[in-house]
Design a protein around this motif. Sequence first.
Motif: not given
Length: 150
Positions: A87-90, A94-105
């Motif tokens: 109810l908290i960690v999972l 998922k919310v953090q994964a949505r906001f993290i942009k994958e910026e490839a160098d």
Amino acid sequence: MLNGFKDFILRGNIISMAIGLAVGSAFTAVVTGFSKAFITPLIGLATGTVGDFSEAKFTVGKTIFPYGLAIAASIAFVITAAVLYFLIVLPMAKVQARFIKEEADAKAEKRDCPRCFSEIPAIATRCAHCTSEIEPAAGALVQAGLPAAR
């Protein structure tokens, strides 16, 4: 030395941690109450023990081993850990994964120089080792946001 301690206490993280500990202990009390009221009697019914399973014990000589308390505490721990995880960690992960942009160098992608076979960035137009002029990889140019034809 005391200034560092004062900065640590006045930092927002310590207040958040204190609130988290208070909420966590209250949640643990709720789970422990639920475990004592419902789970341990159900286990007692399933095993044939009359009454509260958490009061189960055995004696060796004059020493009493209340193994029911250990089992009840283990059940409360597993329930607490499962609820916190699901109810908290999972959901937070998922919310953090949505906001993290994958910026490839663009410089991180590598390829071999066609003339000297040393490893160079895929976006490079000149080899750093043999100084030959080469065409950059089209995919690396697109990834860097540059026009495909130079």
